[in-house]
Design a protein around this motif. Structure first.
Motif, PDB file in Angstrom:
ATOM      1  N   ALA A   5      44.094  25.384  26.074  1.00 27.31           N
ATOM      2  CA  ALA A   5      43.912  26.668  26.975  1.00 27.31           C
ATOM      3  C   ALA A   5      45.224  26.866  27.612  1.00 27.31           C
ATOM      4  CB  ALA A   5      42.898  25.892  28.087  1.00 27.31           C
ATOM      5  N   LEU A   6      45.445  27.879  27.493  1.00 26.06           N
ATOM      6  CA  LEU A   6      46.792  28.382  28.057  1.00 26.06           C
ATOM      7  C   LEU A   6      46.665  28.637  29.661  1.00 26.06           C
ATOM      8  CD1 LEU A   6      50.052  29.432  27.833  1.00 26.06           C
ATOM      9  CD2 LEU A   6      49.031  31.368  26.997  1.00 26.06           C
ATOM     10  N   LEU A   7      45.604  29.419  29.947  1.00 26.85           N
ATOM     11  CA  LEU A   7      45.050  29.941  31.167  1.00 26.85           C
ATOM     12  C   LEU A   7      43.596  29.451  31.331  1.00 26.85           C
ATOM     13  CD1 LEU A   7      46.033  32.833  33.211  1.00 26.85           C
ATOM     14  CD2 LEU A   7      43.324  32.271  32.859  1.00 26.85           C
ATOM     15  N   SER A   8      43.309  28.765  32.474  1.00 24.61           N
ATOM     16  CA  SER A   8      42.132  28.203  33.015  1.00 24.61           C
ATOM     17  C   SER A   8      41.707  28.779  34.377  1.00 24.61           C
ATOM     18  CB  SER A   8      42.151  26.775  33.034  1.00 24.61           C
ATOM     19  OG  SER A   8      42.287  26.372  31.625  1.00 24.61           O
ATOM     20  N   CYS A   9      40.714  29.265  34.603  1.00 22.37           N
ATOM     21  CA  CYS A   9      40.047  29.771  35.835  1.00 22.37           C
ATOM     22  C   CYS A   9      38.977  28.902  36.055  1.00 22.37           C
ATOM     23  CB  CYS A   9      39.718  31.228  35.927  1.00 22.37           C
ATOM     24  SG  CYS A   9      40.976  32.308  35.860  1.00 22.37           S
ATOM     25  N   ARG A  10      38.660  28.344  37.170  1.00 21.27           N
ATOM     26  CA  ARG A  10      37.450  27.773  37.788  1.00 21.27           C
ATOM     27  C   ARG A  10      36.735  27.940  39.043  1.00 21.27           C
ATOM     28  NH1 ARG A  10      37.724  27.237  33.029  1.00 21.27           N
ATOM     29  NH2 ARG A  10      37.774  25.200  31.796  1.00 21.27           N
ATOM     30  N   GLY A  11      35.852  28.340  39.323  1.00 28.61           N
ATOM     31  CA  GLY A  11      35.336  28.660  40.637  1.00 28.61           C
ATOM     32  C   GLY A  11      36.056  29.899  41.209  1.00 28.61           C
ATOM     33  N   LEU A  12      36.503  30.905  40.533  1.00 26.58           N
ATOM     34  CA  LEU A  12      37.215  31.919  40.821  1.00 26.58           C
ATOM     35  C   LEU A  12      36.657  32.783  41.804  1.00 26.58           C
ATOM     36  CD1 LEU A  12      40.235  33.084  41.037  1.00 26.58           C
ATOM     37  CD2 LEU A  12      39.878  34.437  39.154  1.00 26.58           C
ATOM     38  N   GLU A  13      36.941  32.957  43.152  1.00 26.40           N
ATOM     39  CA  GLU A  13      36.443  34.378  43.896  1.00 26.40           C
ATOM     40  C   GLU A  13      37.440  34.936  44.463  1.00 26.40           C
ATOM     41  OE1 GLU A  13      33.761  32.601  46.979  1.00 26.40           O
ATOM     42  OE2 GLU A  13      32.555  31.333  45.341  1.00 26.40           O
ATOM     43  N   ALA A  14      37.140  36.078  44.557  1.00 28.32           N
ATOM     44  CA  ALA A  14      38.368  37.273  44.941  1.00 28.32           C
ATOM     45  C   ALA A  14      37.589  38.287  45.548  1.00 28.32           C
ATOM     46  CB  ALA A  14      39.145  37.724  44.158  1.00 28.32           C
ATOM     47  N   GLY A  15      38.313  39.013  46.531  1.00 26.59           N
ATOM     48  CA  GLY A  15      37.796  40.376  47.112  1.00 26.59           C
ATOM     49  C   GLY A  15      38.854  41.081  48.087  1.00 26.59           C
ATOM     50  N   TYR A  16      38.320  42.006  48.660  1.00 28.31           N
ATOM     51  CA  TYR A  16      39.227  42.662  49.485  1.00 28.31           C
ATOM     52  C   TYR A  16      38.508  42.703  51.079  1.00 28.31           C
ATOM     53  CZ  TYR A  16      40.455  44.345  44.895  1.00 28.31           C
ATOM     54  OH  TYR A  16      40.771  44.392  43.535  1.00 28.31           O
ATOM     55  N   GLY A  17      39.368  42.035  51.895  1.00 26.35           N
ATOM     56  CA  GLY A  17      38.974  42.162  53.073  1.00 26.35           C
ATOM     57  C   GLY A  17      37.589  40.968  53.156  1.00 26.35           C
ATOM     58  N   VAL A  21      34.220  40.406  45.421  1.00 27.28           N
ATOM     59  CA  VAL A  21      34.137  41.195  44.253  1.00 27.28           C
ATOM     60  C   VAL A  21      33.861  40.030  43.138  1.00 27.28           C
ATOM     61  CG1 VAL A  21      35.271  42.771  42.561  1.00 27.28           C
ATOM     62  CG2 VAL A  21      35.655  42.972  44.997  1.00 27.28           C
ATOM     63  N   LEU A  22      34.549  38.967  43.078  1.00 26.04           N
ATOM     64  CA  LEU A  22      34.349  37.875  41.946  1.00 26.04           C
ATOM     65  C   LEU A  22      33.821  36.551  42.724  1.00 26.04           C
ATOM     66  CD1 LEU A  22      37.849  38.079  40.615  1.00 26.04           C
ATOM     67  CD2 LEU A  22      35.848  39.419  39.962  1.00 26.04           C
ATOM     68  N   PHE A  23      32.724  36.172  41.804  1.00 23.86           N
ATOM     69  CA  PHE A  23      31.671  35.361  42.337  1.00 23.86           C
ATOM     70  C   PHE A  23      31.944  33.915  41.348  1.00 23.86           C
ATOM     71  CE2 PHE A  23      30.180  39.164  44.078  1.00 23.86           C
ATOM     72  CZ  PHE A  23      29.812  38.796  45.313  1.00 23.86           C
ATOM     73  N   GLY A  24      32.802  33.238  41.616  1.00 26.40           N
ATOM     74  CA  GLY A  24      32.573  31.974  40.756  1.00 26.40           C
ATOM     75  C   GLY A  24      33.185  32.006  39.228  1.00 26.40           C
ATOM     76  N   LEU A  25      33.981  32.802  38.858  1.00 22.64           N
ATOM     77  CA  LEU A  25      34.244  32.843  37.531  1.00 22.64           C
ATOM     78  C   LEU A  25      34.750  31.382  36.661  1.00 22.64           C
ATOM     79  CD1 LEU A  25      36.156  36.486  37.212  1.00 22.64           C
ATOM     80  CD2 LEU A  25      33.583  35.663  37.350  1.00 22.64           C
ATOM     81  N   ASP A  26      34.404  31.216  35.700  1.00 19.39           N
ATOM     82  CA  ASP A  26      35.017  30.043  35.034  1.00 19.39           C
ATOM     83  C   ASP A  26      35.388  30.433  33.631  1.00 19.39           C
ATOM     84  OD1 ASP A  26      34.470  28.221  37.056  1.00 19.39           O
ATOM     85  OD2 ASP A  26      32.599  27.640  36.430  1.00 19.39           O
ATOM     86  N   PHE A  27      36.458  30.429  33.281  1.00 20.36           N
ATOM     87  CA  PHE A  27      36.668  30.921  31.608  1.00 20.36           C
ATOM     88  C   PHE A  27      38.035  30.247  31.428  1.00 20.36           C
ATOM     89  CE2 PHE A  27      38.332  34.406  34.153  1.00 20.36           C
ATOM     90  CZ  PHE A  27      39.644  34.672  33.634  1.00 20.36           C
TER      91      PHE A  27
END
Length: 238
Positions: A5-17, A21-27
């Protein structure tokens, strides 16, 4: 055998203010594979890319690249680790020639074998060699897109991200971009692609992720996506 795995995301959450927008991405993105990020407009694809490249700070979760945590790192630091983006809208410089674009960003700081030299880039896009002395604003939309891809490759990235690389292009130019991506896959370039032409992507990519309202609604192989056209209608509007 699964690649590292070159790049891993776990529980990724993000947004603006206050807007999430993102709710717990795992890939994961494995070395040498082509992965797509699919979904209708407004489902979180652009936000995911901005977060991966350091343009937007993650609210929660972890992003690791080459085993190193990069969530919270600055965009320039992430780029130096070997992440390059072909941005939506191309963003070529009007006052630089084609050749200057390709030399200004050239680097091989990660010591990749078979580096993308100027001659090799011209071999991939012969039209850029013909236009080497033209300014960025003297190129057609298709030529600007080729230049944006070649400029990203000139940094010899470990991960190449293409955000809507065929958007607004004539069919014959789109076909040239797809040919280029096939060649990049053949030489083992790890690539994350955001695009809407699913019928082309199932021929190119190894795996796909479909986003729906900031969550992963489905993930699977090209064979699986190609065989379930209901997914295309339900999540992609195809």
């Amino acid at each position: 055998m699964k690649h590292e795995a070159l790049l891993s995301c776990r529980g990724l959450e993000a947004g603006y203010g206050a807007s999430q927008v993102l709710f717990g991405l795992d890939f994961d993105i494995h070395a040498g594979e082509v992965l797509t990020l699919l979904g209708r407009n407004g489902m979180g694809k652009s936000t995911t890319i901005k977060t991966l490249i350091g343009g937007l700070r993650a609210k929660k979760g972890e992003i690791r690249f080459g085993g190193k945590p990069i969530h919270g790192a600055r965009a320039d630091a992430i780029a130096r680790l070997g992440v390059a983006i072909v941005p939506e809208g191309r963003q070529c410089f009007p006052n630089l020639t084609v050749r200057e674009h390709l030399l200004a960003f050239a680097d091989n700081r990660n010591g990749l074998r078979d580096a993308w030299t100027l001659d090799r880039l011209y071999g991939l896009f012969p039209r850029l060699k013909e236009r080497a002395g033209n300014m960025g604003n003297q190129l057609s939309g298709g030529e600007q897109q080729m230049l944006a891809i070649a400029r990203a490759l000139s940094t010899n990235p470990r991960l190449l991200i293409l955000d809507e690389a065929t958007e607004g292009l004539a069919p014959v130019i789109r076909d040239e971009i797809w040919r280029c991506l096939d060649q990049l896959k053949a030489v083992g370039q790890t690539t994350l692609v955001v695009d809407k032409y699913v019928e082309k992507l199932v021929l190119l990519a190894d795996r796909h992720i479909i986003l729906e309202r900031g969550r992963i609604a489905w993930t699977g192989s090209s064979v699986e996506l190609d065989s379930d056209r209901g997914l295309w209608t339900r999540y992609l509007g195809v």
